[in-house]
Design a protein around this motif. Structure first.
Motif, PDB file in Angstrom:
ATOM      1  N   GLN A  71       0.817  -1.214   0.000  1.00  0.00           N
ATOM      2  CA  GLN A  71       0.000   0.000   0.000  1.00  0.00           C
ATOM      3  C   GLN A  71       0.849   1.263   0.000  1.00  0.00           C
ATOM      4  O   GLN A  71       0.408   2.324  -0.470  1.00  0.00           O
ATOM      5  CB  GLN A  71      -0.941  -0.003   1.208  1.00  0.00           C
TER       6      GLN A  71
ATOM      7  N   SER B 101       1.592  -1.041  -7.312  1.00  0.00           N
ATOM      8  CA  SER B 101       1.016  -1.408  -6.021  1.00  0.00           C
ATOM      9  C   SER B 101       0.154  -2.667  -6.120  1.00  0.00           C
ATOM     10  O   SER B 101       0.245  -3.565  -5.276  1.00  0.00           O
ATOM     11  CB  SER B 101       0.196  -0.242  -5.471  1.00  0.00           C
ATOM     12  N   THR B 102      -0.677  -2.744  -7.153  1.00  0.00           N
ATOM     13  CA  THR B 102      -1.568  -3.909  -7.312  1.00  0.00           C
ATOM     14  C   THR B 102      -0.767  -5.180  -7.540  1.00  0.00           C
ATOM     15  O   THR B 102      -1.089  -6.248  -6.977  1.00  0.00           O
ATOM     16  CB  THR B 102      -2.532  -3.680  -8.489  1.00  0.00           C
ATOM     17  N   TRP B 103       0.283  -5.090  -8.342  1.00  0.00           N
ATOM     18  CA  TRP B 103       1.143  -6.255  -8.585  1.00  0.00           C
ATOM     19  C   TRP B 103       1.834  -6.688  -7.297  1.00  0.00           C
ATOM     20  O   TRP B 103       1.901  -7.889  -6.979  1.00  0.00           O
ATOM     21  CB  TRP B 103       2.176  -5.909  -9.662  1.00  0.00           C
TER      22      TRP B 103
ATOM     23  N   GLU C 216       0.738  -6.278  -4.330  1.00  0.00           N
ATOM     24  CA  GLU C 216      -0.274  -6.879  -3.470  1.00  0.00           C
ATOM     25  C   GLU C 216      -0.427  -8.365  -3.789  1.00  0.00           C
ATOM     26  O   GLU C 216      -0.480  -9.211  -2.876  1.00  0.00           O
ATOM     27  CB  GLU C 216      -1.612  -6.163  -3.656  1.00  0.00           C
ATOM     28  N   LYS C 217      -0.492  -8.704  -5.064  1.00  0.00           N
ATOM     29  CA  LYS C 217      -0.646 -10.111  -5.470  1.00  0.00           C
ATOM     30  C   LYS C 217       0.572 -10.933  -5.065  1.00  0.00           C
ATOM     31  O   LYS C 217       0.441 -12.072  -4.595  1.00  0.00           O
ATOM     32  CB  LYS C 217      -0.858 -10.191  -6.983  1.00  0.00           C
TER      33      LYS C 217
END
Length: 347
Positions: free
Chosen positions: A25, A179-181, A183-184
């Motif tokens: 985040q 950020s999304t990558w 997170e995964k």
């Protein structure tokens, strides 16, 4: 042990694993600058003054921006600025607490020398001076330890450099976009993922009970340092780091007198973006040191860009070192002896 939820809860009662699970985040942190107006003077060099985790983002940025910046970039981890610091020098004082005495010393010298100045902190004396002197400031959240706030600090540093027109927003935009990558990827290392599928837990089991030595290439040298300090502060474990090609000219031969049974664990943090000759040195070193040191554990860094690989590696370092702390039966969150040391210095 690492799949036992009761043990994880007992030994990580400060919730370090929960903090690690949310580190992604930080890449999308909306960093606001205060007193962002400046006089537009010509800047001929950059100095970031900081210590420990607060300087780590600067180390990463220096490597990332090596082919972008047209002026020198120096990271100072000491009480004093170099003699060349002057009116045309940008000094960025970075301290998570805002009270780091070495950084405050550098800030006061920067004011005396008439440098262009910015600060990065969560508050403290740095923030008080910045408010009083109307110094450009980037305030970061207080929700984690300095060593785990590196992405916050990196985002803030990019914003500061952009404010002084030393970089464009490309790096800021890339940081937010990944950020999304992250997170995964981070979800694969959380405490609920069993050891058989959890790379961070597997690395912890390799390292526990040993002194780890982390190696990176020139590009990822700061990442190797990140792994070292994560082991030091999270796992309460002595660790060392170095980088190639420098390793090949000295430390390489140091391994030749050490029996392979010595309690070391060697980790090569491999980026496919390093110079091809450096990658060859990694491979050849492991071959030629076979039987003289433990075989290296290769950690292939995921990601297509240096920034992706660095941040992926930073988060993995925190997860793996926290699991080592749990295996060591130590609190991964607290660094009480460092705080005691700081107070003793004040007397």
């Amino acid at each position: 042990m690492l799949d036992d939820s009761n043990i994880l809860k007992q030994r990580d009662n400060g919730g370090a694993l929960e903090v690690a699970a949310k580190l992604y985040q930080q890449a999308n942190f909306d960093c606001q600058l205060r007193d962002a107006e400046h006089d537009g003077r010509e800047l001929r060099n950059i100095i970031v003054a900081g210590m420990g985790g607060s300087a780590l983002a600067a180390d990463l940025a220096k490597s990332l921006l090596n082919d972008t910046l047209s002026i020198p970039f120096n990271v100072v981890k000491d009480y004093g600025l170099p003699h060349y610091a002057d009116h045309n020098t940008l000094v960025i004082a970075s301290s998570h607490s805002g009270n780091t005495e070495e950084t405050l010393s550098c800030l006061k010298q920067a004011i005396e020398h008439g440098c262009q100045i910015a600060i990065i902190a969560t508050g403290g004396e740095l923030n008080e001076i910045a408010q009083r002197e109307h110094i450009l400031s980037a305030l970061i959240p207080k929700d984690c330890q300095p060593r785990m706030a590196v992405i916050y600090s990196l985002r803030a540093l990019f914003e500061v450099l952009n404010a002084f027109k030393l970089i464009d927003r490309t790096y800021i935009d890339e940081l937010a976009a990944i950020s999304t990558w992250l997170e995964k990827e981070s979800a694969l290392w959380t405490k609920d993922v069993p050891t058989k599928q959890n790379y961070a837990k597997q690395l912890a089991l390799i390292a526990v009970g040993k002194t780890p030595v982390f190696y990176g290439g020139s590009l990822m040298a700061p990442l190797a340092y990140k792994w070292k300090i994560s082991w030091n502060e999270n796992a309460k474990n002595v660790a060392f780091c170095n980088y190639l090609p420098e390793f090949s000219h000295n430390e390489f031969i140091g391994w030749t007198s050490h029996p392979v049974e010595k309690p070391f664990a060697v980790f090569d943090l491999l980026s496919d973006l390093e110079h091809p000759r450096i990658l060859k040195r990694f491979s050849l070193s492991d071959q030629m040191l076979s039987g003289k040191r433990p075989k290296s554990n290769v950690v292939p860094l995921a990601g297509k860009t240096p920034l992706q690989q660095m941040l992926w590696g930073c988060i993995l370092a925190d997860f793996a070192s926290i699991y080592v702390a749990i295996l060591n039966n130590v609190d991964p969150t607290q660094v009480n002896l460092i705080e005691k040391f700081k107070k003793a210095l004040e007397k």
